[in-house]
Design a protein around this motif. Structure first.
Motif, short mmCIF file in Angstrom:
data_model
loop_
_atom_site.label_atom_id
_atom_site.label_comp_id
_atom_site.label_asym_id
_atom_site.label_seq_id
_atom_site.Cartn_x
_atom_site.Cartn_y
_atom_site.Cartn_z
N ALA A 1 1.07 15.57 -0.15
CA ALA A 1 0.01 15.08 0.69
C ALA A 1 0.15 13.38 0.51
O ALA A 1 -0.20 12.62 1.44
CB ALA A 1 -1.38 15.56 0.22
N ASN A 2 0.31 12.91 -0.76
CA ASN A 2 0.40 11.54 -0.75
C ASN A 2 1.33 10.80 -0.10
O ASN A 2 1.23 9.75 0.64
CB ASN A 2 0.53 11.08 -2.32
CG ASN A 2 1.71 11.52 -2.86
OD1 ASN A 2 2.38 12.65 -2.65
ND2 ASN A 2 2.39 10.97 -4.02
N SER B 1 1.93 8.34 7.35
CA SER B 1 1.43 9.00 8.61
C SER B 1 1.36 8.08 9.82
O SER B 1 1.54 8.52 11.11
CB SER B 1 -0.27 9.38 8.48
OG SER B 1 -1.02 8.20 8.12
N ASP B 2 1.27 6.72 9.88
CA ASP B 2 1.34 5.74 10.84
C ASP B 2 2.85 5.00 10.96
O ASP B 2 2.95 3.98 10.21
CB ASP B 2 0.28 4.66 10.72
CG ASP B 2 0.11 3.66 11.76
OD1 ASP B 2 1.14 3.86 12.71
OD2 ASP B 2 -0.64 2.96 11.96
N GLU C 1 7.71 12.69 4.10
CA GLU C 1 6.40 13.12 4.63
C GLU C 1 6.16 14.66 4.11
O GLU C 1 4.89 14.99 3.63
CB GLU C 1 6.17 13.28 6.21
CG GLU C 1 6.11 11.95 6.85
CD GLU C 1 5.73 11.94 8.21
OE1 GLU C 1 4.87 11.14 8.99
OE2 GLU C 1 6.21 12.86 8.98
N TRP D 1 0.72 -1.12 0.13
CA TRP D 1 0.02 0.03 0.02
C TRP D 1 1.00 1.28 -0.16
O TRP D 1 0.58 2.40 -0.57
CB TRP D 1 -0.90 -0.02 0.96
CG TRP D 1 -0.46 -0.09 2.50
CD1 TRP D 1 -0.47 -1.52 3.11
CD2 TRP D 1 0.25 0.64 3.40
NE1 TRP D 1 -0.12 -1.38 4.33
CE2 TRP D 1 0.65 -0.05 4.57
CE3 TRP D 1 0.49 2.10 3.32
CZ2 TRP D 1 1.22 0.54 5.63
CZ3 TRP D 1 1.00 2.44 4.33
CH2 TRP D 1 1.31 1.80 5.44
N ALA E 1 2.65 12.31 2.81
CA ALA E 1 2.14 12.58 4.14
C ALA E 1 1.37 11.35 4.87
O ALA E 1 1.09 10.97 6.04
CB ALA E 1 1.71 13.91 4.60
N ASP E 2 0.23 10.92 3.92
CA ASP E 2 -0.36 10.01 4.19
C ASP E 2 -0.05 8.72 4.23
O ASP E 2 -0.30 7.88 5.12
CB ASP E 2 -1.78 10.07 3.06
CG ASP E 2 -2.86 9.05 3.04
OD1 ASP E 2 -3.33 8.79 4.25
OD2 ASP E 2 -3.17 8.19 2.16
N ALA E 3 0.89 8.16 3.38
CA ALA E 3 1.47 7.08 3.23
C ALA E 3 2.37 6.75 4.47
O ALA E 3 2.29 5.60 4.98
CB ALA E 3 2.43 6.87 1.89
N LYS F 1 0.03 4.56 -2.33
CA LYS F 1 -0.21 5.77 -1.90
C LYS F 1 0.67 6.79 -2.34
O LYS F 1 0.38 7.85 -2.43
CB LYS F 1 -0.14 5.67 -0.20
CG LYS F 1 -1.55 5.08 0.42
CD LYS F 1 -1.68 5.37 2.01
CE LYS F 1 -2.57 4.66 2.61
NZ LYS F 1 -2.87 5.08 3.85
N THR F 2 1.86 6.21 -2.59
CA THR F 2 2.82 7.33 -2.81
C THR F 2 2.82 7.30 -4.59
O THR F 2 3.12 8.60 -5.20
CB THR F 2 4.22 6.79 -2.67
OG1 THR F 2 4.59 5.65 -3.32
CG2 THR F 2 4.65 6.83 -1.17
#
Length: 83
Positions: free
Chosen positions: A41-42, A48-49, A37, A8, A44-46, A12-13
């Motif tokens: 946005a892509n 984030s955890d 990050e 994933w 940062a989302d990928a 996401k990236t």
């Protein structure tokens, strides 16, 4: 530096791999993830955890404090489980 994205993180990236010029102030795995990050946005989302991301530097598992350099290959992937 060659960056490889799997599962994933690749979705996401929006890319499977890329070559990047490592900023001079990025010297560890943790600093690399923080820099990534900030790339959009892509990313940062990928990323984030951080607990859901594993990193390998030159095909060896790495921790946030481990060093990275401009000639390294860094792979980012989710935890791998087996059965």
């Amino acid at each position: 530096m060659k960056l490889l994205y799997f599962a994933w993180l690749k979705t996401k990236t929006g890319m499977a791999e890329e070559d990047v010029a490592l900023p001079e102030d990025v010297a560890t795995v943790g600093e690399l993830l923080t820099w990534l990050e900030g790339r959009g946005a892509n990313f940062a989302d990928a990323l984030s955890d951080r607990g859901a991301i594993r990193v390998a530097v030159n095909q060896s598992y790495a921790k946030p404090g481990d060093p990275v350099g401009p000639n390294d290959e860094v792979a980012l992937f989710p935890p791998v489980t087996g059965g």
